[in-house]
Design a protein around this motif. Structure first.
Motif, PDB file in Angstrom:
ATOM      1  N   LEU A 163      -5.807  46.862   6.072  1.00  0.00           N
ATOM      2  CA  LEU A 163      -5.180  47.292   4.816  1.00  0.00           C
ATOM      3  C   LEU A 163      -6.174  47.252   3.663  1.00  0.00           C
ATOM      4  N   LEU A 164      -6.879  46.128   3.527  1.00  0.00           N
ATOM      5  CA  LEU A 164      -7.778  45.947   2.396  1.00  0.00           C
ATOM      6  C   LEU A 164      -9.023  46.819   2.481  1.00  0.00           C
ATOM      7  N   PHE A 204     -13.119  31.170   4.600  1.00  0.00           N
ATOM      8  CA  PHE A 204     -13.058  32.304   5.524  1.00  0.00           C
ATOM      9  C   PHE A 204     -11.918  33.249   5.145  1.00  0.00           C
ATOM     10  N   LEU A 205     -10.779  32.688   4.734  1.00  0.00           N
ATOM     11  CA  LEU A 205      -9.646  33.521   4.310  1.00  0.00           C
ATOM     12  C   LEU A 205     -10.014  34.330   3.068  1.00  0.00           C
ATOM     13  N   ALA A 206     -10.586  33.667   2.078  1.00  0.00           N
ATOM     14  CA  ALA A 206     -10.907  34.349   0.822  1.00  0.00           C
ATOM     15  C   ALA A 206     -12.015  35.387   1.007  1.00  0.00           C
ATOM     16  N   CYS A 207     -13.068  35.027   1.744  1.00  0.00           N
ATOM     17  CA  CYS A 207     -14.243  35.901   1.846  1.00  0.00           C
ATOM     18  C   CYS A 207     -14.139  36.907   2.986  1.00  0.00           C
ATOM     19  N   PHE A 208     -13.998  36.425   4.227  1.00  0.00           N
ATOM     20  CA  PHE A 208     -14.072  37.301   5.395  1.00  0.00           C
ATOM     21  C   PHE A 208     -12.812  38.152   5.592  1.00  0.00           C
ATOM     22  N   VAL A 209     -11.673  37.686   5.088  1.00  0.00           N
ATOM     23  CA  VAL A 209     -10.436  38.441   5.278  1.00  0.00           C
ATOM     24  C   VAL A 209     -10.072  39.282   4.060  1.00  0.00           C
ATOM     25  N   VAL A 210     -10.356  38.765   2.843  1.00  0.00           N
ATOM     26  CA  VAL A 210      -9.925  39.461   1.628  1.00  0.00           C
ATOM     27  C   VAL A 210     -11.086  40.135   0.897  1.00  0.00           C
ATOM     28  N   LEU A 211     -12.050  39.371   0.418  1.00  0.00           N
ATOM     29  CA  LEU A 211     -13.065  39.912  -0.481  1.00  0.00           C
ATOM     30  C   LEU A 211     -14.050  40.857   0.201  1.00  0.00           C
ATOM     31  N   PHE A 212     -14.606  40.460   1.344  1.00  0.00           N
ATOM     32  CA  PHE A 212     -15.606  41.305   1.995  1.00  0.00           C
ATOM     33  C   PHE A 212     -15.043  42.665   2.419  1.00  0.00           C
ATOM     34  N   PRO A 213     -13.880  42.720   3.107  1.00  0.00           N
ATOM     35  CA  PRO A 213     -13.334  44.033   3.463  1.00  0.00           C
ATOM     36  C   PRO A 213     -12.992  44.893   2.243  1.00  0.00           C
ATOM     37  N   LEU A 214     -12.597  44.235   1.160  1.00  0.00           N
ATOM     38  CA  LEU A 214     -12.177  44.960  -0.036  1.00  0.00           C
ATOM     39  C   LEU A 214     -13.356  45.460  -0.867  1.00  0.00           C
ATOM     40  N   LEU A 215     -14.412  44.661  -0.954  1.00  0.00           N
ATOM     41  CA  LEU A 215     -15.502  44.961  -1.889  1.00  0.00           C
ATOM     42  C   LEU A 215     -16.768  45.530  -1.242  1.00  0.00           C
TER      43      LEU A 215
END
Length: 288
Positions: free
Chosen positions: A61-62, A130-141
């Motif tokens: 999604l992100l 890991f939740l903040a970076c690998f799941v949310v921020l990295f895929p999004l940014l």
């Protein structure tokens, strides 16, 4: 109760991995059940998987949001986020202890006779990173020239995906061996690391790395199904400390984000009815 829990864990494994025709098709299941959100960590690309992984879906999604916006598609996966939020609000990390296949795998490994080591408590915070970076921020940014990101956790870290999808697909489709590179061997190394660590330490992946466990932990204090401390009955004997697979001191931190509600403290340790199972405000003692 521990026997019942193991039976339920096994049942959930077969429910979310119910496609056993993969030896004939040599491919992953793509039927109508693939739109159902698995409560635990269950790789979408596993040959037997009949459900999708909430972590993988959230990353998908992100990673596509920027591309969707640039191409005029105003899509937001409320079904994905809503499913995860509903499961978290209802059960929290109860799911980790009763419905996650990879959690069961680690528990079975820990039964292998060996020296047993305590888990370094400071590492429990890593999974939130890991939740903040690998799941949310990295895929999004971190996107390519087309505005598309990548499923960072699934692609670079997830040992459950390697165990249930990477290795089996290589067996089912030997022609894929020509595509093996450093990424595959990196994930094999991560899997081997957690397999060996699980033998000597209880549930190390759940406690140090799992982003899904971190997400559910955010709901632990206010979830509908939880263990409750009855303070007036507690004698501070510390018996609950010795049986907890997550090394929680339940009488000190009953709302800990690490509690997976395995009920060992309630059924195997506490002799004073100081711990009960609370379901939407209704309490049940260990006789359940």
């Amino acid at each position: 109760m521990e026997t019942v829990r193991k039976l339920i864990q096994t049942l959930w494994f077969f429910l979310v991995n119910g496609f056993w025709g993969f030896p004939m098709t040599r491919n992953i299941y793509q039927g109508p059940l693939k739109v159902v959100c698995s409560p635990g960590l269950n790789c979408y690309s596993c040959s037997a998987a009949t459900t999708y992984c909430p972590l993988g879906s959230l990353q998908q999604l992100l990673l596509g949001i920027r591309f969707s916006l640039e191409t005029g598609g105003m899509y937001f996966g409320t079904y994905v986020v809503g499913s995860m939020g509903l499961l978290g609000a209802l059960c929290g990390r109860f799911i980790c202890g009763w419905a996650c296949p990879f959690g069961l795998f680690q528990e079975l490994l820990h039964k292998i006779p060996s020296v047993k080591l305590a888990f370094p408590a400071r590492l429990t915070w890593l999974k939130y990173g890991f939740l903040a970076c690998f799941v949310v921020l990295f895929p999004l940014l971190l996107v390519d020239q087309f505005g598309l990101g990548a499923p960072w956790f699934c692609k670079y870290v997830c040992p459950a995906g390697t165990l249930k999808a990477g290795i089996p697909m290589l067996i089912l489709q030997p022609e894929l061996k020509s595509t093996i590179g450093w990424l595959y061997w990196n994930k094999i190394a991560i899997l081997v690391f957690f397999v060996l660590w699980s033998v000597v330490t209880s549930r190390p992946f759940c406690r140090s790395t799992c982003p899904l466990g971190a997400f559910y932990a955010l709901f632990n204090r206010h979830r509908l199904i939880k263990l409750k401390l009855i303070t007036e009955n507690c004698t501070q004997c510390g018996a609950c400390h010795r049986v907890c697979p997550m090394e929680i001191h339940f009488n000190e931190t009953p709302d800990s984000g690490e509690c997976i509600s395995c009920m060992k403290c309630m059924n195997q340790a506490c002799k004073f009815d100081a711990i009960s199972l609370d379901i939407a405000g209704y309490s049940f003692n260990r006789d359940i």
